[in-house]
Design an enzyme around this catalytic site. Structure first.
Site, PDB file in Angstrom:
ATOM      1  N   GLU A 125       0.834  -1.195   0.000  1.00  9.45           N
ATOM      2  CA  GLU A 125       0.000   0.000   0.000  1.00  9.45           C
ATOM      3  C   GLU A 125       0.872   1.249   0.000  1.00  9.45           C
ATOM      4  O   GLU A 125       1.868   1.326   0.730  1.00  9.45           O
ATOM      5  CB  GLU A 125      -0.884  -0.023   1.260  1.00  9.45           C
ATOM      6  CG  GLU A 125      -1.688   1.233   1.503  1.00  9.45           C
ATOM      7  CD  GLU A 125      -2.327   1.224   2.876  1.00  9.45           C
ATOM      8  OE1 GLU A 125      -3.108   2.152   3.150  1.00  9.45           O
ATOM      9  OE2 GLU A 125      -2.054   0.292   3.679  1.00  9.45           O
ATOM     10  N   PHE A 126       0.487   2.221  -0.796  1.00 10.04           N
ATOM     11  CA  PHE A 126       1.153   3.519  -0.760  1.00 10.04           C
ATOM     12  C   PHE A 126       0.411   4.417   0.216  1.00 10.04           C
ATOM     13  O   PHE A 126      -0.807   4.592   0.113  1.00 10.04           O
ATOM     14  CB  PHE A 126       1.180   4.164  -2.148  1.00 10.04           C
ATOM     15  CG  PHE A 126       1.894   5.484  -2.170  1.00 10.04           C
ATOM     16  CD1 PHE A 126       3.261   5.555  -2.386  1.00 10.04           C
ATOM     17  CD2 PHE A 126       1.195   6.668  -1.960  1.00 10.04           C
ATOM     18  CE1 PHE A 126       3.916   6.773  -2.396  1.00 10.04           C
ATOM     19  CE2 PHE A 126       1.844   7.887  -1.963  1.00 10.04           C
ATOM     20  CZ  PHE A 126       3.214   7.938  -2.190  1.00 10.04           C
ATOM     21  N   ILE A 127       1.129   4.986   1.157  1.00  7.57           N
ATOM     22  CA  ILE A 127       0.538   5.899   2.127  1.00  7.57           C
ATOM     23  C   ILE A 127       1.109   7.290   1.890  1.00  7.57           C
ATOM     24  O   ILE A 127       2.323   7.476   1.862  1.00  7.57           O
ATOM     25  CB  ILE A 127       0.813   5.447   3.579  1.00  7.57           C
ATOM     26  CG1 ILE A 127       0.166   4.078   3.841  1.00  7.57           C
ATOM     27  CG2 ILE A 127       0.287   6.484   4.563  1.00  7.57           C
ATOM     28  CD1 ILE A 127       0.435   3.521   5.228  1.00  7.57           C
ATOM     29  N   ASP A 230      12.397  -2.336  15.175  1.00  3.53           N
ATOM     30  CA  ASP A 230      13.403  -1.353  14.742  1.00  3.53           C
ATOM     31  C   ASP A 230      12.762   0.033  14.704  1.00  3.53           C
ATOM     32  O   ASP A 230      12.735   0.701  13.675  1.00  3.53           O
ATOM     33  CB  ASP A 230      13.949  -1.738  13.370  1.00  3.53           C
ATOM     34  CG  ASP A 230      15.183  -0.930  12.988  1.00  3.53           C
ATOM     35  OD1 ASP A 230      15.792  -0.303  13.879  1.00  3.53           O
ATOM     36  OD2 ASP A 230      15.539  -0.916  11.798  1.00  3.53           O
TER      37      ASP A 230
END
Length: 326
Positions: A125-127, A230
């Site tokens: 998904e592109f956010i 991380d």
């Protein structure tokens, strides 16, 4: 106990890692590989009929990151021409595990696989990030909610080994947290330092600490919870609604306090911790264990980036050996 902190934080991963993946075995092994599996997925399972633009996304030093714009929406894609699919598959499983908690926002993984010319890829998904660094209290609250929701009965570890930066992270299941953290986290990094740099001093002192660190966990009940693994500033963002987003994980199930291990490079403030501990109450001895979880990441930075991080790691070890009279 305070370790010397360096003013610059480095990461072996891109700052904008939004990936998409299918973590099930049917997505891992492909009977026939197309010439361009990324394009193929976008134009089939991604439900697009046209890719209108492909743009580069900066910030990484290991992987190439791209923004694919289509008539069905945008996708974020990372590729690596020299590393096989295991790294991205592990990342995707971590993203999927965090996504399934339905707590803090993470990019939904769609697909990870092998490139026909060698290397690997991951689609997610592109956010669209906002300009603000957002609300730290909301970040703390939602991280705690993820820790509370992400449980397993298998013990400490993860479904697969993955990476912390480019360093392998061993996640073989264990029922004992002290044993797991000593062997699979600190012990593994200490061995790398000895093998890579011939650093027998930090190896020997570090193992003395491992053998004597059990008193730091007295009167603490540790339940495995899903960790990002991380969590530093480069892996934290905020979307257009100012909701926190965490990405580029090195997930495993462990002691929740271990997710503060990169706090020296995360900028967590008082509002973050206050909100976190309202959901996940602080446990006895927390302050004494804090630097033990920093140590793993200082050792990893020493192994990844060189001697500039050695003094911070050795300082923590020496302080603990004095505290524990070991």
């Amino acid at each position: 106990m305070a370790a010397a902190s360096l003013s610059i934080c480095f990461s072996a991963r891109p700052h904008l890692l939004l990936r998409n993946f299918s973590p099930r075995p049917k997505f891992v092994a492909m009977a026939a590989m197309s010439e361009d599996p990324i394009r193929e997925w976008i134009l089939t399972e991604g439900k697009a009929t046209q890719i209108t633009k492909i743009g580069s996304v900066g910030g990484g030093c290991i992987n190439l990151a791209s923004h694919y714009q289509t008539d069905a929406g945008s996708f974020f894609v990372k590729t690596n021409r020299s590393i096989g699919p295991a790294m991205f598959e592990g990342e995707a499983l971590g993203l999927e595990a965090m996504y399934e908690t339905r707590t803090i926002r993470v990019p939904k993984p769609h697909k990870a696989g092998e490139l026909p010319t060698g290397g690997s890829y991951i689609i997610m998904e592109f956010i669209d990030f906002g300009g603000s660094r957002g609300n730290q209290a909301e970040l703390g609250r939602k991280l705690a909610e993820m820790h509370k929701a992400g449980k397993t009965s298998k013990g400490f570890g993860f479904e697969v080994d993955n990476t912390i930066g480019s360093t392998p992270q061993i996640n073989t299941w264990s029922s004992d947290w002290i044993e797991f953290y000593g062997e699979k986290r600190l012990g593994y990094q200490l061995k790398l330092a000895r093998d890579q740099y011939g650093d027998s001093a930090i190896y020997q002192k570090g193992h003395t600490l491992i053998q004597n660190m059990a008193p730091l966990f007295e009167n603490v009940v540790i339940e495995p919870c899903l960790l990002h693994g991380d969590l530093w500033s480069g892996n934290i963002a905020y979307d257009k609604n100012n909701e926190p987003v965490i990405l580029d994980p090195a997930c495993y199930y462990g002691h929740n306090e271990a997710d503060f291990g990169m706090s020296w490079c995360a900028g967590f403030g008082e509002s973050f911790y206050n909100a976190y501990f309202k959901v996940m109450p602080k446990q006895a001895g927390y302050e004494k264990r804090r630097d033990l979880y920093l140590l793993y990441h200082y050792l990893n930075h020493y192994n990844l980036f060189g001697s500039g991080y050695r003094s911070s790691a050795m300082s923590i070890i020496d302080d603990y050996l004095r505290m524990l009279k070991a």
